[in-house]
Design a protein around this motif. Structure first.
Motif, mmCIF file in Angstrom:
data_model
loop_
_atom_site.group_PDB
_atom_site.id
_atom_site.type_symbol
_atom_site.label_atom_id
_atom_site.label_comp_id
_atom_site.label_asym_id
_atom_site.label_seq_id
_atom_site.Cartn_x
_atom_site.Cartn_y
_atom_site.Cartn_z
ATOM 1 N N ALA A 1 -14.949 -20.952 47.745
ATOM 2 C CA ALA A 1 -14.752 -19.656 48.400
ATOM 3 C C ALA A 1 -13.272 -19.293 48.461
ATOM 4 C CB ALA A 1 -15.364 -19.671 49.800
ATOM 5 N N ARG A 2 -12.437 -20.291 48.744
ATOM 6 C CA ARG A 2 -10.991 -20.030 48.786
ATOM 7 C C ARG A 2 -10.465 -19.688 47.387
ATOM 8 N NH1 ARG A 2 -11.452 -24.243 52.709
ATOM 9 N NH2 ARG A 2 -11.002 -25.861 51.155
ATOM 10 N N TRP A 3 -11.000 -20.357 46.354
ATOM 11 C CA TRP A 3 -10.583 -20.067 44.985
ATOM 12 C C TRP A 3 -10.956 -18.645 44.589
ATOM 13 C CZ3 TRP A 3 -13.796 -19.048 40.688
ATOM 14 C CH2 TRP A 3 -13.124 -18.965 39.469
ATOM 15 N N VAL A 4 -12.181 -18.230 44.929
ATOM 16 C CA VAL A 4 -12.615 -16.867 44.612
ATOM 17 C C VAL A 4 -11.713 -15.851 45.300
ATOM 18 C CG1 VAL A 4 -14.474 -15.174 44.881
ATOM 19 C CG2 VAL A 4 -15.024 -17.510 44.171
ATOM 20 N N GLN A 5 -11.401 -16.093 46.562
ATOM 21 C CA GLN A 5 -10.525 -15.153 47.264
ATOM 22 C C GLN A 5 -9.140 -15.116 46.629
ATOM 23 O OE1 GLN A 5 -8.971 -15.896 51.259
ATOM 24 N NE2 GLN A 5 -9.589 -13.821 51.871
ATOM 25 N N TYR A 6 -8.620 -16.270 46.237
ATOM 26 C CA TYR A 6 -7.318 -16.322 45.566
ATOM 27 C C TYR A 6 -7.335 -15.482 44.286
ATOM 28 C CZ TYR A 6 -3.829 -18.047 42.298
ATOM 29 O OH TYR A 6 -2.845 -18.102 41.338
ATOM 30 N N VAL A 7 -8.366 -15.652 43.461
ATOM 31 C CA VAL A 7 -8.456 -14.886 42.207
ATOM 32 C C VAL A 7 -8.508 -13.395 42.500
ATOM 33 C CG1 VAL A 7 -9.927 -14.387 40.215
ATOM 34 C CG2 VAL A 7 -9.516 -16.764 40.899
ATOM 35 N N HIS A 8 -9.310 -12.991 43.454
ATOM 36 C CA HIS A 8 -9.484 -11.570 43.722
ATOM 37 C C HIS A 8 -8.267 -10.951 44.400
ATOM 38 C CE1 HIS A 8 -14.188 -11.632 43.430
ATOM 39 N NE2 HIS A 8 -13.579 -12.061 42.339
ATOM 40 N N GLN A 9 -7.666 -11.675 45.336
ATOM 41 C CA GLN A 9 -6.500 -11.138 46.032
ATOM 42 C C GLN A 9 -5.214 -11.260 45.209
ATOM 43 O OE1 GLN A 9 -6.348 -13.134 49.916
ATOM 44 N NE2 GLN A 9 -6.925 -11.209 50.892
ATOM 45 N N ASP A 10 -4.928 -12.466 44.736
ATOM 46 C CA ASP A 10 -3.624 -12.725 44.130
ATOM 47 C C ASP A 10 -3.560 -12.364 42.653
ATOM 48 O OD1 ASP A 10 -3.174 -13.659 46.637
ATOM 49 O OD2 ASP A 10 -2.783 -15.730 46.082
ATOM 50 N N ARG A 11 -4.630 -12.582 41.911
ATOM 51 C CA ARG A 11 -4.622 -12.240 40.485
ATOM 52 C C ARG A 11 -5.043 -10.797 40.252
ATOM 53 N NH1 ARG A 11 -7.346 -17.451 37.355
ATOM 54 N NH2 ARG A 11 -5.985 -19.077 38.221
ATOM 55 N N ASN A 12 -6.114 -10.376 40.919
ATOM 56 C CA ASN A 12 -6.619 -9.025 40.694
ATOM 57 C C ASN A 12 -5.925 -7.976 41.562
ATOM 58 O OD1 ASN A 12 -8.377 -10.435 39.085
ATOM 59 N ND2 ASN A 12 -10.238 -9.865 40.181
ATOM 60 N N GLY A 13 -5.291 -8.424 42.643
ATOM 61 C CA GLY A 13 -4.611 -7.496 43.530
ATOM 62 C C GLY A 13 -5.537 -6.714 44.438
#
Length: 223
Positions: free
Chosen positions: A93-105
């Protein structure tokens, strides 16, 4: 409440690990869904954003004053891990949030809920759990173009492009979660879709072909 059905799900054995999966199944409660006319579906245990250690949203969360009219199923294209633990579900769940917040903006996790390969459910976008529990209100997500203000997005941990299938625990909990969402929001089981129904994408892989079975099992769960 169908106690026979509860026993069947609660005693499921996960094939890959050979472990009894209280993870996501026996931790599904027998509490009736609030507001449902027949109160027939099991209410699954969903770990909130606080419980899995989510970062705060990067901006405001929009909650629409309406009910969603459909469910859209996704996969996260992560590793098909054999770690079926709750800790893995939280890490994912933390990885998914990282991808969506930090990579996808994006403001937050795009999905409303994420179902791990071990059958542990985590809340995705903040406030998704509280609106589900209320049976009213739709958190505007970021999971399917053109549907983010209409649909609940449920993602499944793993990558199912190459013919891989979800573990038994993950599938069984997907059925329970979809049935609960349908009951809470008054969504008929035939309005469960896959990401491919709304765009040119490989998501959710083989789960797209499994949608007729999913709709059938959700309908049985609700009856």
């Amino acid at each position: 409440m169908d106690l026979g059905n509860l026993s069947r799900r609660g005693l499921l054995v996960a094939g890959a690990a050979g472990l009894t999966t209280a993870a996501g199944l026996a931790h599904a409660t027998a509490a009736a869904a609030a507001g449902g006319p027949s109160a027939s579906a099991l209410e699954p245990d969903i770990d909130s954003t606080r419980e899995w250690g989510a970062n705060p949203p990067n901006g405001s969360i929009t909650v629409l004053s309406k009910r969603p009219d459909k469910i859209i199923v996704h996969h996260t294209v992560s590793a098909n891990t054999n770690d079926f633990s709750r800790a893995q579900a939280h890490a994912h769940a933390r990885w998914v949030q990282y991808v969506h917040q930090d990579r996808n903006g994006w403001t937050d996790t795009g999905y409303h809920f994420v179902n791990s390969r071990g059958g542990w459910i985590t809340e995705g976008r903040h406030q998704s759990l509280s609106t589900l529990q209320a049976g009213w209100g739709l958190v505007q997500g970021a999971h399917t173009y053109g549907q983010n203000n209409q649909a609940i997005g449920i993602a499944n941990e793993g990558s199912y492009h190459e013919g891989a299938t979800p573990p038994d625990a993950q599938w069984e909990v997907l059925v329970i979660l979809c049935a609960h969402v349908c009951e809470q929001y008054g969504i008929p089981s035939h309005r469960i879709y896959g990401h491919q129904d709304f765009g040119d994408t490989l998501c959710p892989g083989v789960l797209q072909d499994m949608l007729p079975r999913l709709r059938e099992e959700v309908a049985a769960e609700l009856s």
